[in-house]
Design an enzyme around this catalytic site. Structure first.
Site, short mmCIF file in Angstrom:
data_model
loop_
_atom_site.label_atom_id
_atom_site.label_comp_id
_atom_site.label_asym_id
_atom_site.label_seq_id
_atom_site.Cartn_x
_atom_site.Cartn_y
_atom_site.Cartn_z
N LYS A 6 0.93 -1.27 0.04
CA LYS A 6 -0.11 0.11 0.15
C LYS A 6 0.97 1.30 -0.15
O LYS A 6 0.64 2.19 -0.65
CB LYS A 6 -0.88 0.00 1.21
CG LYS A 6 -2.10 -1.05 1.02
CD LYS A 6 -2.94 -1.27 2.34
CE LYS A 6 -4.01 -2.33 1.85
NZ LYS A 6 -4.67 -3.12 3.12
N ASP A 30 -11.53 2.49 3.65
CA ASP A 30 -11.87 1.23 3.39
C ASP A 30 -13.43 1.03 3.31
O ASP A 30 -14.00 -0.11 2.81
CB ASP A 30 -11.78 0.35 5.01
CG ASP A 30 -10.29 -0.22 4.93
OD1 ASP A 30 -10.04 -0.85 3.83
OD2 ASP A 30 -9.78 -0.23 5.77
N GLN A 65 -5.09 -1.95 9.43
CA GLN A 65 -5.10 -3.19 8.83
C GLN A 65 -5.68 -4.30 9.76
O GLN A 65 -5.46 -4.40 10.59
CB GLN A 65 -3.68 -3.41 8.38
CG GLN A 65 -3.45 -4.77 7.42
CD GLN A 65 -4.07 -4.76 6.20
OE1 GLN A 65 -3.83 -3.63 5.52
NE2 GLN A 65 -4.26 -5.84 5.48
N1 GUN Z 1 -7.27 -7.22 5.64
C1 GUN Z 1 -7.61 -7.59 4.40
N2 GUN Z 1 -8.22 -6.75 3.51
C2 GUN Z 1 -8.37 -5.62 4.28
C3 GUN Z 1 -8.83 -4.49 3.80
O1 GUN Z 1 -9.32 -4.25 2.72
N3 GUN Z 1 -8.71 -3.34 4.57
C4 GUN Z 1 -8.29 -3.35 5.75
N4 GUN Z 1 -8.26 -2.41 6.53
N5 GUN Z 1 -7.75 -4.77 6.40
C5 GUN Z 1 -7.90 -5.77 5.56
#
Ligand code: GUN
Length: 282
Positions: free
Chosen positions: A52, A119, A96
């Site tokens: 990211k 998100d 995350q």
């Molecule tokens: N863990 C797995 N996929 C995601 C996501 O799209 N966002 C977040 N914050 N955590 C994740």
């Protein structure tokens, strides 16, 4: 043999568009920033968070990383989120998941300001998505819709089957397909005669998290198969779908890697840009 739905191509097109808009904002004195928080050292999460950061930097978005110790308390994490909520140069906040067991994920998600919730996991944003009046869409399901659109795959009137009912993928995926007038069925671990249901799918989305889960006998000839699985087998990344056999009968299929995965990141960048524009009245 099915046509490959290449998420890398679609993702590159989205990143290119985001990069141009970020540049325009910068020329008008507006920076774009994303804060990413990781608690603990889950190996898969560490890779996702690093990717990211790299993706942000590639499109000119400033990345703020908070790599916190496993022992961080819920109160400490929420305090950090509150401070990021009020920082002007942070337009988006992502924590995350999964979080360590001593932290209540819903409490943490609720602490993120809905304006910075890139998100789209926050209660307010989830509700807005359900009624079809939203600011952000959750990254993975939105990325899947982008792939279908890019390849000109019609959703309206199609039998869409989603396997998996998570808050991150399965449930919002079903809602987005419904918004496009798909006829949607959600399957899960308690579904009876799963193959009878999946065999009826024109568009089949597998978000199970088990390598080798979706086999040829579960797929209708010519179906569009979307593999959301990110499973590691002996260090190798693989999806839920038995690619070799299913790709012989499906009409279209997403590979792993190189299918849905790259889309999740590019949609995060898009949401961060949207957040920055909204916060600056654009
Ligand atoms: N863990 C797995 N996929 C995601 C996501 O799209 N966002 C977040 N914050 N955590 C994740």
């Amino acid at each position: 043999m099915s046509k490959i739905l290449d998420g890398k191509i679609v993702s590159a097109a989205i990143k290119d568009a985001v990069s141009k808009e970020v540049e325009t904002l910068k020329n008008n004195g507006i920076g774009v920033g994303l804060a990413v928080i990781l608690v603990g050292d889950n190996p898969a999460s560490k890779i996702y968070v690093a990717n990211k950061k790299k993706a942000c930097e590639a499109v000119g978005i400033k990345s703020f990383q908070y790599l916190l110790d496993e022992s961080t308390t819920q109160d400490e994490l929420i305090e950090l989120i509150h401070s990021l909520n009020s920082k002007k140069d942070v337009n988006g906040i992502l924590c995350q998941l999964p979080l360590p067991h001593h932290i209540d994920e819903q409490a943490v998600i609720a602490a993120i300001s809905p304006d910075k919730d890139v998100d789209a996991f926050n209660n307010l944003n989830v509700g807005k998505i359900l009624i079809g009046n939203y600011d952000f869409l959750p990254c993975t399901p939105a990325g899947i819709i982008e792939i279908l659109d890019y390849y000109g795959i019609e959703i309206e009137g199609k039998n869409c089957v989603v396997i998996g009912r998570s808050n991150i993928v399965g449930k919002p995926m079903a809602v987005l397909l419904m918004h496009r007038n798909g006829t949607v069925t959600i399957c899960h671990s308690k579904t009876r005669n799963l193959a009878d249901v999946t065999k009826n799918a024109d568009i089949l989305v597998s978000a199970v998290g088990k390598a080798g889960f979706l086999t040829e006998d579960m797929v209708k000839e010519g179906a569009v198969v979307i593999d959301v699985g990110m499973n590691r087998e002996g260090g190798k990344l693989c999806g839920d779908v038995c690619f070799d056999e299913v790709s012989k009968i499906a009409g279209y299929i997403t590979p792993v890697p190189g299918g849905v995965g790259p889309m999740t990141i590019s949609m995060l960048l898009k949401n961060t840009l949207t957040a920055a524009k909204r916060q600056n009245g654009r």
